[in-house]
Enzyme design. Structure first.
Site, mmCIF file in Angstrom:
data_model
loop_
_atom_site.group_PDB
_atom_site.id
_atom_site.type_symbol
_atom_site.label_atom_id
_atom_site.label_comp_id
_atom_site.label_asym_id
_atom_site.label_seq_id
_atom_site.Cartn_x
_atom_site.Cartn_y
_atom_site.Cartn_z
ATOM 1 N N CYS A 49 0.871 -1.177 0.000
ATOM 2 C CA CYS A 49 0.000 0.000 0.000
ATOM 3 C C CYS A 49 0.913 1.234 0.000
ATOM 4 C CB CYS A 49 -0.873 -0.082 1.248
ATOM 5 S SG CYS A 49 -1.643 1.433 1.780
ATOM 6 N N HIS A 50 0.376 2.378 -0.416
ATOM 7 C CA HIS A 50 1.200 3.592 -0.472
ATOM 8 C C HIS A 50 1.853 3.955 0.856
ATOM 9 C CE1 HIS A 50 -0.720 4.680 -4.380
ATOM 10 N NE2 HIS A 50 0.530 4.983 -4.567
ATOM 11 N N THR A 51 1.157 3.647 1.949
ATOM 12 C CA THR A 51 1.699 4.013 3.261
ATOM 13 C C THR A 51 3.045 3.317 3.504
ATOM 14 O OG1 THR A 51 -0.578 4.174 3.942
ATOM 15 C CG2 THR A 51 1.042 4.261 5.690
ATOM 16 N N HIS A 71 1.626 -3.853 6.035
ATOM 17 C CA HIS A 71 0.465 -3.788 6.938
ATOM 18 C C HIS A 71 -0.829 -4.315 6.323
ATOM 19 C CE1 HIS A 71 0.258 -0.125 4.627
ATOM 20 N NE2 HIS A 71 -1.012 -0.036 4.925
ATOM 21 N N GLU A 72 -0.798 -4.721 5.049
ATOM 22 C CA GLU A 72 -2.002 -5.371 4.496
ATOM 23 C C GLU A 72 -1.664 -6.836 4.379
ATOM 24 O OE1 GLU A 72 -4.050 -2.047 1.550
ATOM 25 O OE2 GLU A 72 -3.456 -3.952 0.737
ATOM 26 N N CYS A 101 -9.084 -1.792 21.453
ATOM 27 C CA CYS A 101 -8.809 -2.404 22.759
ATOM 28 C C CYS A 101 -10.089 -2.896 23.423
ATOM 29 C CB CYS A 101 -8.067 -1.416 23.661
ATOM 30 S SG CYS A 101 -9.108 -0.101 24.335
ATOM 31 N N CYS A 104 -11.504 1.452 25.895
ATOM 32 C CA CYS A 104 -11.389 2.909 26.003
ATOM 33 C C CYS A 104 -12.703 3.579 25.573
ATOM 34 C CB CYS A 104 -10.225 3.408 25.157
ATOM 35 S SG CYS A 104 -10.543 3.357 23.390
ATOM 36 N N CYS A 107 -13.505 2.953 21.905
ATOM 37 C CA CYS A 107 -13.978 1.593 21.616
ATOM 38 C C CYS A 107 -15.389 1.385 22.153
ATOM 39 C CB CYS A 107 -13.015 0.565 22.193
ATOM 40 S SG CYS A 107 -11.477 0.476 21.253
ATOM 41 N N CYS A 115 -9.394 4.139 18.600
ATOM 42 C CA CYS A 115 -8.974 3.574 19.895
ATOM 43 C C CYS A 115 -7.815 4.367 20.512
ATOM 44 C CB CYS A 115 -8.551 2.119 19.689
ATOM 45 S SG CYS A 115 -7.879 1.324 21.145
ATOM 46 N N ARG A 119 -4.537 3.204 18.459
ATOM 47 C CA ARG A 119 -4.659 4.030 17.251
ATOM 48 C C ARG A 119 -3.324 4.037 16.520
ATOM 49 N NH1 ARG A 119 -6.605 10.070 18.325
ATOM 50 N NH2 ARG A 119 -8.124 8.882 19.513
ATOM 51 N N CYS A 179 -6.436 -2.729 4.843
ATOM 52 C CA CYS A 179 -6.217 -1.275 4.867
ATOM 53 C C CYS A 179 -7.011 -0.541 3.804
ATOM 54 C CB CYS A 179 -4.726 -0.963 4.780
ATOM 55 S SG CYS A 179 -4.365 0.788 4.599
ATOM 56 N N ARG A 374 -3.363 -3.318 -6.667
ATOM 57 C CA ARG A 374 -2.789 -4.071 -5.568
ATOM 58 C C ARG A 374 -1.958 -5.233 -6.122
ATOM 59 N NH1 ARG A 374 -3.082 -0.412 -2.893
ATOM 60 N NH2 ARG A 374 -3.898 -0.137 -0.805
HETATM 61 P P1 NAD Z 1 -3.352 6.975 -5.144
HETATM 62 O O1 NAD Z 1 -2.170 7.872 -5.194
HETATM 63 O O2 NAD Z 1 -3.294 5.646 -5.780
HETATM 64 O O3 NAD Z 1 -4.608 7.715 -5.772
HETATM 65 C C1 NAD Z 1 -4.834 9.086 -5.644
HETATM 66 C C2 NAD Z 1 -5.421 9.583 -6.955
HETATM 67 O O4 NAD Z 1 -5.780 10.959 -6.787
HETATM 68 C C3 NAD Z 1 -4.443 9.545 -8.153
HETATM 69 O O5 NAD Z 1 -5.032 8.817 -9.220
HETATM 70 C C4 NAD Z 1 -4.225 11.013 -8.500
HETATM 71 O O6 NAD Z 1 -4.067 11.229 -9.896
HETATM 72 C C5 NAD Z 1 -5.511 11.638 -7.980
HETATM 73 N N1 NAD Z 1 -5.417 13.084 -7.668
HETATM 74 C C6 NAD Z 1 -4.405 13.741 -7.069
HETATM 75 N N2 NAD Z 1 -4.714 15.049 -6.928
HETATM 76 C C7 NAD Z 1 -5.948 15.217 -7.444
HETATM 77 C C8 NAD Z 1 -6.809 16.333 -7.592
HETATM 78 N N3 NAD Z 1 -6.450 17.544 -7.164
HETATM 79 N N4 NAD Z 1 -8.009 16.133 -8.179
HETATM 80 C C9 NAD Z 1 -8.380 14.911 -8.624
HETATM 81 N N5 NAD Z 1 -7.603 13.819 -8.514
HETATM 82 C C10 NAD Z 1 -6.404 13.964 -7.931
HETATM 83 O O7 NAD Z 1 -3.710 6.871 -3.579
HETATM 84 P P2 NAD Z 1 -4.575 5.791 -2.748
HETATM 85 O O8 NAD Z 1 -3.707 4.679 -2.292
HETATM 86 O O9 NAD Z 1 -5.825 5.475 -3.479
HETATM 87 O O10 NAD Z 1 -4.902 6.662 -1.433
HETATM 88 C C11 NAD Z 1 -5.703 7.830 -1.527
HETATM 89 C C12 NAD Z 1 -5.581 8.674 -0.256
HETATM 90 O O11 NAD Z 1 -6.165 7.994 0.859
HETATM 91 C C13 NAD Z 1 -4.131 8.981 0.165
HETATM 92 O O12 NAD Z 1 -4.074 10.342 0.585
HETATM 93 C C14 NAD Z 1 -3.929 8.068 1.355
HETATM 94 O O13 NAD Z 1 -2.931 8.565 2.225
HETATM 95 C C15 NAD Z 1 -5.293 8.106 1.974
HETATM 96 N N6 NAD Z 1 -5.624 7.057 2.957
HETATM 97 C C16 NAD Z 1 -6.411 7.445 4.002
HETATM 98 C C17 NAD Z 1 -6.807 6.530 4.970
HETATM 99 C C18 NAD Z 1 -7.732 6.946 6.071
HETATM 100 O O14 NAD Z 1 -7.960 6.139 6.978
HETATM 101 N N7 NAD Z 1 -8.310 8.143 6.049
HETATM 102 C C19 NAD Z 1 -6.347 5.202 4.874
HETATM 103 C C20 NAD Z 1 -5.551 4.820 3.772
HETATM 104 C C21 NAD Z 1 -5.192 5.763 2.832
HETATM 105 ZN ZN ZN Z 2 -9.705 1.350 22.512
#
Ligand code: NAD
Ligand code: ZN
Length: 379
Positions: A49-51, A71-72, A101, A104, A107, A115, A119, A179, A374
């Protein structure tokens, strides 16, 4: 298996990130037995994943090395530590980067999954119980990542970060629910909650945004508008029920205005999955007054500021944010797996590549090139 390894140190293969941005190195590591409230898991499949990439590159992140990322994943419990009563060797599980947990205030709240104890913590490289790592090479500790470290044949995870799932579920598919896919799906189903027949805009068509679109499809949305700056994303998005595409670059007015015109006043729901604050503002401003709901999912730059006229809220638009799709990992993930088992949720279309563990660096190359969604890594 468990009877012979329980309580023992396990020697196994792990892909170690020794330095920021350098290819992972396959090493033999020692994995200590699980301590109080911990579980040792044999990982069978993991995905990238990107993270993982952000913390491997460690640009603008605290560098924590040497570390085992990942993490996935999906795996099987090998042994459990003291005090663990709701998991046993042989259980099929998904480790999760954030926990539950069950004690808390978060939870205990029906509304939260944030959590206090478990978290997500991206800087901590050790276990909570003793502040130490369970991984080592010749006595040198190798640090953990978000409590999961799944790029290892065996890992140790806090019991609160482990979801026990249906043993019939294929782990090479449901591992992606640890994830990104659950994040997008839950942001739509649990937070945006579109009604049948409604119009939904999804900003960002990466894996998270496409999972949000999959949620809209499951909810019965009649129009799903995909917004992305990268036109290459549109072709793959068709498989996810996205019915219309808007590239902000093709218009000389703000994309929110384009969408408001296309939809006769705005969309019913919008979900932002880009991480860019301009897209967050557009995602909010394109929802219909009176009932529209926008959900922010992308993780913004730390200095980003969200600006909009308060009038946009006074005219009865709602702005929300979501962490991990509002799913509580232990309580809710098993039911997401059941959605896949019932054929309500389609996961195969997210899985575009597969590599054996020894070739894990190929999965990094694919993600860096922006190819596919993926990549499953088979241990
Ligand atoms: P990704 O990079 O594969 O996809 C993001 C897409 O957004 C790309 O296709 C890109 O071209 C497009 N984009 C960028 N700027 C843009 C704009 N201004 N307008 C329109 N499109 C635009 O990323 P991903 O893996 O799908 O993750 C997406 C987001 O979710 C990331 O910021 C990631 O950190 C976040 N995320 C959040 C959580 C959460 O719990 N909130 C969990 C996991 C990931
Ligand atoms: Zn908790």
């Amino acid at each position: 298996m468990s009877s012979t390894t329980a309580g023992q140190v396990i020697r196994c293969k792990a892909a170690v990130a020794w330095e920021a941005g350098k290819p992972l190195v396959m090493e033999e590591v020692e994995v200590a037995p699980p301590q109080k409230d911990e579980v040792r898991i044999k990982i069978l499949f993991t995905s990238l994943c990107h993270t993982d990439i952000y913390f491997w590159e460690a640009k603008g992140q605290t560098p924590v090395f040497p570390r085992i990322l990942g993490h996935e994943a999906g795996g099987i419990v090998e042994s459990v530590g003291e005090g663990v009563t709701d998991l046993a060797p042989g259980d099929h599980v998904l480790p999760v980067f954030t926990g539950e947990c069950k004690e808390c205030a978060h939870c205990k709240s029906e509304e939260s999954n944030m959590c206090d104890l478990l978290r997500i913590n991206t800087d901590r490289g050790v276990m909570l119980n003793d502040g130490k790592s369970r991984f080592s090479i010749n006595g040198q500790p190798i640090l953990h990542f978000v409590g999961t470290s799944t790029f290892s044949e065996y890992t140790v995870v806090h019991v609160g970060c482990v979801a026990k799932i249906n043993p019939l579920a294929p782990l090479d598919k449901v591992c992606v629910l640890s994830c990104g896919i659950s994040t997008g799906l839950g942001s739509t189903l649990n937070v945006a909650k579109p009604k049948k027949g409604s119009t939904v805009a999804v900003f960002g068509l990466g894996a998270v945004g496409l999972a949000a679109a999959e949620g809209a499809r499951i909810a019965g949305a009649s129009r799903i508008i995909g917004v992305d700056l990268n036109p290459n994303r549109f072709e793959s998005a068709k498989k996810f029920g996205v019915t219309e595409f808007v590239n902000p670059k093709d218009h000389n007015k703000p994309v929110q205005e384009v969408i408001v015109e296309m939809t006769n006043g705005g969309v019913d729901r919008s979900i932002e999955c880009t991480g860019h604050v301009d897209a967050m503002i557009s995602a909010f401003e394109c929802v219909h007054d009176g009932w529209g709901v926008a959900v922010l999912v992308g993780v913004p730059h730390k200095d980003a500021v969200f600006k909009t006229s308060p009038m946009n809220l006074l005219s009865e638009r709602t702005l929300k944010g979501s962490f991990f799709g509002n799913y509580k990992p232990r309580s809710d993930l098993p039911s997401v797996v059941e959605k896949y088992m019932n054929k309500e949720l389609e996961l195969e279309k997210f899985i575009t590549h597969e590599v054996p563990f020894a070739e894990i660096n190929k999965a990094f190359d694919l993600m860096l090139k922006g190819e596919g969604l993926r990549c499953i890594i088979r241990m």
